[in-house]
Design a protein around this motif. Structure first.
Motif, mmCIF file in Angstrom:
data_model
loop_
_atom_site.group_PDB
_atom_site.id
_atom_site.type_symbol
_atom_site.label_atom_id
_atom_site.label_comp_id
_atom_site.label_asym_id
_atom_site.label_seq_id
_atom_site.Cartn_x
_atom_site.Cartn_y
_atom_site.Cartn_z
ATOM 1 N N UNK A 140 35.605 -13.070 13.942
ATOM 2 C CA UNK A 140 36.262 -12.722 15.215
ATOM 3 C C UNK A 140 37.781 -12.724 15.045
ATOM 4 N N UNK A 141 38.277 -13.741 14.355
ATOM 5 C CA UNK A 141 39.723 -13.844 14.130
ATOM 6 C C UNK A 141 40.232 -12.644 13.333
ATOM 7 N N UNK A 142 39.497 -12.301 12.291
ATOM 8 C CA UNK A 142 39.897 -11.153 11.469
ATOM 9 C C UNK A 142 39.893 -9.873 12.311
ATOM 10 N N UNK A 143 38.824 -9.680 13.075
ATOM 11 C CA UNK A 143 38.728 -8.473 13.907
ATOM 12 C C UNK A 143 39.869 -8.431 14.920
ATOM 13 N N UNK A 144 40.168 -9.584 15.488
ATOM 14 C CA UNK A 144 41.240 -9.681 16.489
ATOM 15 C C UNK A 144 42.593 -9.323 15.854
ATOM 16 N N UNK A 145 42.849 -9.886 14.672
ATOM 17 C CA UNK A 145 44.126 -9.613 14.000
ATOM 18 C C UNK A 145 44.232 -8.145 13.577
ATOM 19 N N UNK A 146 43.082 -7.547 13.222
ATOM 20 C CA UNK A 146 43.074 -6.141 12.814
ATOM 21 C C UNK A 146 42.953 -5.179 13.993
ATOM 22 N N UNK A 147 42.989 -5.746 15.205
ATOM 23 C CA UNK A 147 42.834 -4.958 16.431
ATOM 24 C C UNK A 147 41.569 -4.112 16.449
ATOM 25 N N UNK A 148 40.523 -4.659 15.837
ATOM 26 C CA UNK A 148 39.204 -4.017 15.878
ATOM 27 C C UNK A 148 38.500 -4.549 17.140
ATOM 28 N N UNK A 149 38.827 -3.952 18.294
ATOM 29 C CA UNK A 149 38.398 -4.500 19.579
ATOM 30 C C UNK A 149 36.890 -4.571 19.759
ATOM 31 N N UNK A 150 36.181 -3.520 19.307
ATOM 32 C CA UNK A 150 34.727 -3.509 19.496
ATOM 33 C C UNK A 150 34.082 -4.690 18.792
ATOM 34 N N UNK A 151 34.486 -4.881 17.556
ATOM 35 C CA UNK A 151 33.936 -5.974 16.753
ATOM 36 C C UNK A 151 34.322 -7.323 17.374
ATOM 37 N N UNK A 152 35.585 -7.441 17.779
ATOM 38 C CA UNK A 152 36.064 -8.700 18.361
ATOM 39 C C UNK A 152 35.297 -9.015 19.648
ATOM 40 N N UNK A 153 35.080 -7.999 20.476
ATOM 41 C CA UNK A 153 34.356 -8.218 21.736
ATOM 42 C C UNK A 153 32.918 -8.654 21.485
ATOM 43 N N UNK A 154 32.308 -8.000 20.509
ATOM 44 C CA UNK A 154 30.915 -8.316 20.191
ATOM 45 C C UNK A 154 30.788 -9.768 19.712
ATOM 46 N N UNK A 155 31.716 -10.181 18.838
ATOM 47 C CA UNK A 155 31.659 -11.551 18.325
ATOM 48 C C UNK A 155 32.009 -12.565 19.410
ATOM 49 N N UNK A 156 32.946 -12.175 20.275
ATOM 50 C CA UNK A 156 33.298 -13.081 21.375
ATOM 51 C C UNK A 156 32.080 -13.303 22.275
ATOM 52 N N UNK A 157 31.318 -12.220 22.483
ATOM 53 C CA UNK A 157 30.127 -12.330 23.318
ATOM 54 C C UNK A 157 29.101 -13.270 22.686
ATOM 55 N N UNK A 158 28.889 -13.124 21.387
ATOM 56 C CA UNK A 158 27.959 -14.009 20.685
ATOM 57 C C UNK A 158 28.414 -15.463 20.794
ATOM 58 N N UNK A 159 29.700 -15.692 20.530
ATOM 59 C CA UNK A 159 30.206 -17.068 20.529
ATOM 60 C C UNK A 159 30.197 -17.649 21.950
ATOM 61 N N UNK A 160 30.418 -16.794 22.940
ATOM 62 C CA UNK A 160 30.428 -17.282 24.324
ATOM 63 C C UNK A 160 29.020 -17.552 24.844
ATOM 64 N N UNK A 161 28.013 -16.995 24.158
ATOM 65 C CA UNK A 161 26.641 -17.270 24.592
ATOM 66 C C UNK A 161 26.255 -18.712 24.267
ATOM 67 N N UNK A 162 27.082 -19.355 23.472
ATOM 68 C CA UNK A 162 26.875 -20.770 23.171
ATOM 69 C C UNK A 162 27.753 -21.555 24.135
ATOM 70 N N UNK A 163 27.123 -22.248 25.084
ATOM 71 C CA UNK A 163 27.951 -22.921 26.094
ATOM 72 C C UNK A 163 27.198 -24.086 26.739
ATOM 73 N N UNK A 164 27.856 -24.691 27.695
ATOM 74 C CA UNK A 164 27.246 -25.799 28.442
ATOM 75 C C UNK A 164 26.720 -25.192 29.734
#
Lengths: 98, 323
Positions: free
Chosen positions: B140-164
């Motif tokens: 996610x960090x790499x995608x974010x730094x490379x401005x690869x928004x689609x990839x970053x959004x997808x990974x953010x969604x996966x990581x956000x599915x882990x929650x309280x």
């Protein structure tokens, strides 16, 4: 704010949760206790020499004081800063001489 | 003729020893969601505590919760996920005895120093899941730094599915004193009321019961920290609000619970908030300002000045700021 100790030893502050253990100092606002701070702000003065004497004059006898309480979660006003309280006061002194 | 008897004796001794080693002591511990065979992927872990079914009947609680930090307790605003990464790079990978040389060496045990509170259900997953999380954060960090928004959004969604989520609070972590109150059952949601009616309309969680701590500060305290987490091989320390509540707020005569201030009086319900919500910041600190002009006489010189006295009283149930 609470100042966590790095790995629970020495005088160094730890920043990341992986290295914080214990506290070195705590300047946070403690719950239900009143913390007092005082400030002295001198009125601007203009000094002119006249012979051996110094003449002091005060361009203004009133002062506007703006007190703001900011919460800066990340220590800077550029990022996520919150203004919690603001109060404006005006004070003046008797500038009529003697 | 004595052989069979001796053999029988050995078997009798061996059997109970094996049984007590395999089973946890607590009665009913093996009947919890946590005790099911460990989740092997992020998706499996998310599925175990899937709270999608709750939305249809508890829409308001869901909407409110979605606004809260609990709904993205691992990803946070991005800062939390990045700090997990820093903990590995600047911590685990630099320590001589952690066993972590590269990101892929990270195990559940390593992440529990953070997940203990940010994602307690990680304890119910295999090391593969720990690795998947770490590699996803890095990607996610790499995608974010490379401005690869689609990839970053997808990974953010996966990581956000882990929650309280609902089931972490109303099932997995709803009971702290499990020997006293029993272990959380796989068919039950735990709430506040104890009207005796145990029927609950959900297809899987067909029972409801009162949790003795749902309205108590200790419920929030289990994740909101007291100080160093000594049960870990390498103690971490993050939030300490519960410690401050116990040892500063209560001694000053405070008597409200976390829930009263954060969920009830605030009117925010499950949108549990801090200073980001005006409902909370308005109540946080009383400020009293008194000002006065004084003409101060410094030996023979008059020096008019203003004095400003400020009194701040923290009305929260813990120090401000926390941590």
């Amino acid at each position: 704010m609470p100042v966590p100790q790095r790995m629970g030893r020495g005088d160094r502050m730890g920043r990341g949760p992986y290295e914080k253990s214990g506290f070195l100092q705590d300047n946070s606002l403690p719950p239900l206790r009143t913390v007092k701070t005082s400030y002295d702000i001198f009125f601007p003065v203009e000094e002119t020499e006249k012979g051996d004497r110094t003449i002091r004059t005060y361009p203004s006898d009133t002062m506007d004081i703006d007190v703001k309480l900011w919460y800066l979660p990340f220590g800077t006003k550029d990022d996520d800063a919150f203004l919690w309280r603001e109060e404006k006061h005006t004070v003046s002194f008797d500038n009529s001489g003697s | 003729m004595k052989w069979p008897l001796i053999l029988a004796g050995i078997l009798l001794l061996a059997a109970p020893a094996a049984a007590s080693g395999d089973h946890p002591a607590g009665v009913g511990r093996d009947q919890t969601l946590a005790a099911r065979p460990k989740a092997k992927t992020i998706a499996e872990l998310v599925a175990r505590y899937d709270s999608e079914s709750c939305i249809e009947c508890h829409e308001e609680a869901h909407e409110q919760w979605s606004e809260s930090a609990h709904s993205r307790s691992l990803f946070g605003t991005g800062r939390t996920a990045l700090t997990f990464r820093t903990a590995i790079l600047n911590g685990l990978m630099t320590w001589k005895a952690s066993g972590v040389k590269e990101l892929k060496d990270v195990r559940v045990e390593h992440l529990m120093g953070c997940a203990k509170c940010h994602l307690p259900q990680l304890a119910d997953a295999t090391d593969d899941v720990a690795r998947e999380i770490v590699l996803d954060i890095d990607a996610w960090r790499t995608a974010y730094l490379n401005e690869d928004d689609d990839k970053a959004d997808e990974l953010e969604e996966t990581l956000s599915s882990l929650n309280i989520n609902c089931l972490v609070c109303h099932n997995r972590n709803a009971i702290t004193h499990k020997w006293t109150d029993g272990y959380p059952r796989t068919d039950t949601v735990y709430g506040l009321s104890s009207d005796g009616d145990t029927e609950h309309e959900d297809d899987v969680f067909t029972r409801k019961e009162a949790s003795p701590i749902m309205g108590e500060s200790i419920f929030c305290g289990q994740c909101h920290g007291e100080g160093p987490n000594f049960e870990l091989e390498n103690p971490t320390q993050c939030a300490t609000a519960y410690g401050s509540y116990l040892f500063a707020y209560i001694p000053e005569g405070g008597h409200r619970t976390c829930q009263q201030c954060h969920m009830e009086e605030s009117g925010l319900g499950h949108n549990i908030q801090s200073y980001r919500a005006q409902e909370m910041s308005d109540k946080a600190v009383d400020m009293e300002v008194t000002t006065q002009a004084v003409v101060w006489r410094d030996v023979s010189t008059m020096r008019p000045k203003a004095t400003v006295d400020i009194e701040l009283t923290n009305q929260a149930g813990h120090g401000i700021p926390d941590g």
